[in-house]
Design a protein around this motif. Structure first.
Motif, mmCIF file in Angstrom:
data_model
loop_
_atom_site.group_PDB
_atom_site.id
_atom_site.type_symbol
_atom_site.label_atom_id
_atom_site.label_comp_id
_atom_site.label_asym_id
_atom_site.label_seq_id
_atom_site.Cartn_x
_atom_site.Cartn_y
_atom_site.Cartn_z
ATOM 1 N N GLU A 277 -36.603 -8.975 15.303
ATOM 2 C CA GLU A 277 -36.238 -8.821 13.820
ATOM 3 C C GLU A 277 -36.661 -9.883 12.920
ATOM 4 O O GLU A 277 -36.966 -9.348 11.698
ATOM 5 C CB GLU A 277 -34.697 -8.553 13.994
ATOM 6 C CG GLU A 277 -34.371 -7.216 14.408
ATOM 7 C CD GLU A 277 -34.230 -7.331 15.911
ATOM 8 O OE1 GLU A 277 -34.170 -8.339 16.319
ATOM 9 O OE2 GLU A 277 -34.260 -6.253 16.692
ATOM 10 N N ASP A 278 -36.579 -11.029 13.061
ATOM 11 C CA ASP A 278 -36.999 -12.104 12.381
ATOM 12 C C ASP A 278 -38.564 -11.908 12.027
ATOM 13 O O ASP A 278 -38.799 -12.134 10.903
ATOM 14 C CB ASP A 278 -36.708 -13.488 12.885
ATOM 15 C CG ASP A 278 -35.187 -13.691 13.243
ATOM 16 O OD1 ASP A 278 -34.510 -13.617 12.216
ATOM 17 O OD2 ASP A 278 -34.777 -14.252 14.211
ATOM 18 N N ARG B 154 -39.645 -9.030 9.406
ATOM 19 C CA ARG B 154 -39.508 -8.985 7.964
ATOM 20 C C ARG B 154 -40.545 -9.630 7.271
ATOM 21 O O ARG B 154 -40.425 -9.734 6.180
ATOM 22 C CB ARG B 154 -38.159 -9.666 7.626
ATOM 23 C CG ARG B 154 -38.090 -10.995 8.201
ATOM 24 C CD ARG B 154 -36.576 -11.814 7.658
ATOM 25 N NE ARG B 154 -36.429 -12.882 8.314
ATOM 26 C CZ ARG B 154 -36.660 -14.072 7.578
ATOM 27 N NH1 ARG B 154 -37.614 -14.112 6.481
ATOM 28 N NH2 ARG B 154 -36.683 -15.312 8.248
ATOM 29 N N ILE B 155 -41.740 -10.287 8.115
ATOM 30 C CA ILE B 155 -42.709 -11.071 7.473
ATOM 31 C C ILE B 155 -44.149 -10.634 7.791
ATOM 32 O O ILE B 155 -44.214 -10.071 8.915
ATOM 33 C CB ILE B 155 -42.502 -12.632 7.606
ATOM 34 C CG1 ILE B 155 -42.712 -12.981 9.067
ATOM 35 C CG2 ILE B 155 -41.120 -13.087 7.078
ATOM 36 C CD1 ILE B 155 -42.593 -14.403 9.192
ATOM 37 N N ASP C 76 -41.213 -19.756 6.544
ATOM 38 C CA ASP C 76 -40.592 -18.358 6.372
ATOM 39 C C ASP C 76 -39.516 -18.141 7.269
ATOM 40 O O ASP C 76 -38.530 -17.486 6.946
ATOM 41 C CB ASP C 76 -41.714 -17.118 6.209
ATOM 42 C CG ASP C 76 -42.543 -16.926 5.112
ATOM 43 O OD1 ASP C 76 -42.212 -17.667 4.097
ATOM 44 O OD2 ASP C 76 -43.392 -16.021 4.945
#
Length: 214
Positions: A39-40, A43-44, A57
């Motif tokens: 999930e981390d 998002r990028i 980030d």
């Protein structure tokens, strides 16, 4: 279709060569070591960006230097699985060394390791170590054009990632997208091809005539 240019600028990973399996292995191991989840990463944007930006980030600033050194170490150690993509070696062999450059978001040590394992010798290389602003900023491609001594408008950029194509457009260059890592509808470029096997080139009088198959 034919395009005439003074220099050809190639992204590395996903354009000239494939290091996807290595990237997945190394970043998965790195993420586990630093307690990050899928999930981390979701998002990028990952592909086509410098590792320093990705790490910054994802982690607190005080951890970034150590974490960046760790992922760079993992990727250099795992560079042996890198392979040239279809058409790469034949196209580069047809070009004078002074009329093309590799423009990559990777650091120089990693880029050189991957190129070597793929059987590619690049006389001109712009890496993340050479710039202050990475793709989609045009700085990497403008620096490559300056080093080659050519007008940016006379350069053709070959890229597989949206951020790289955005950088090429911002530099005022002709863009050719490869669908090696993204679908065609995700890529905004002057020309879209499956890979470099669709491209041939003939050097004449200081310029290069590019032919696009199909």
């Amino acid at each position: 279709m034919k395009i005439t240019a003074d220099a050809l600028l190639f992204d590395n990973d996903g354009t000239l060569l494939s290091s996807l399996e290595s990237v997945n292995r190394c970043w998965s191991r790195w993420a586990s070591e630093y307690g990050l989840t899928a999930e981390d990463f979701a998002r990028i944007a990952l592909h086509g960006r410098p590792a320093a930006e990705i790490v910054a980030d994802l982690l607190p600033a005080d951890v970034v230097p150590e974490a960046l050194a760790r992922i760079e170490h993992l990727e250099v150690e795992d560079a042996g699985g890198t392979v040239a993509l279809p058409g790469t070696l034949a196209l580069l062999a047809s070009l004078p060394a002074e009329q093309w450059a590799v423009v990559t978001s990777a650091g120089r040590r990693l880029a050189e390791a991957r190129l070597a394992h793929a059987g590619i010798t690049a006389k001109n290389l712009v890496s993340a170590d050479d710039i202050s602003r990475g793709k989609p900023d045009p700085e990497p491609f403008l620096l490559a054009a300056a080093r080659l001594g050519v007008d940016p408008a006379r350069c053709v950029v070959f890229e597989d990632a949206p951020v790289g194509l955005a950088a090429g457009r911002a530099a005022g260059m002709t863009t050719v997208a490869l669908t090696t890592t993204h679908r065609a509808e995700e890529l905004s470029a002057d020309v879209v091809v499956p890979d470099l096997s669709a491209i041939s080139a003939q050097a004449t009088d200081g310029s290069v005539e590019i032919t696009v198959a199909g």
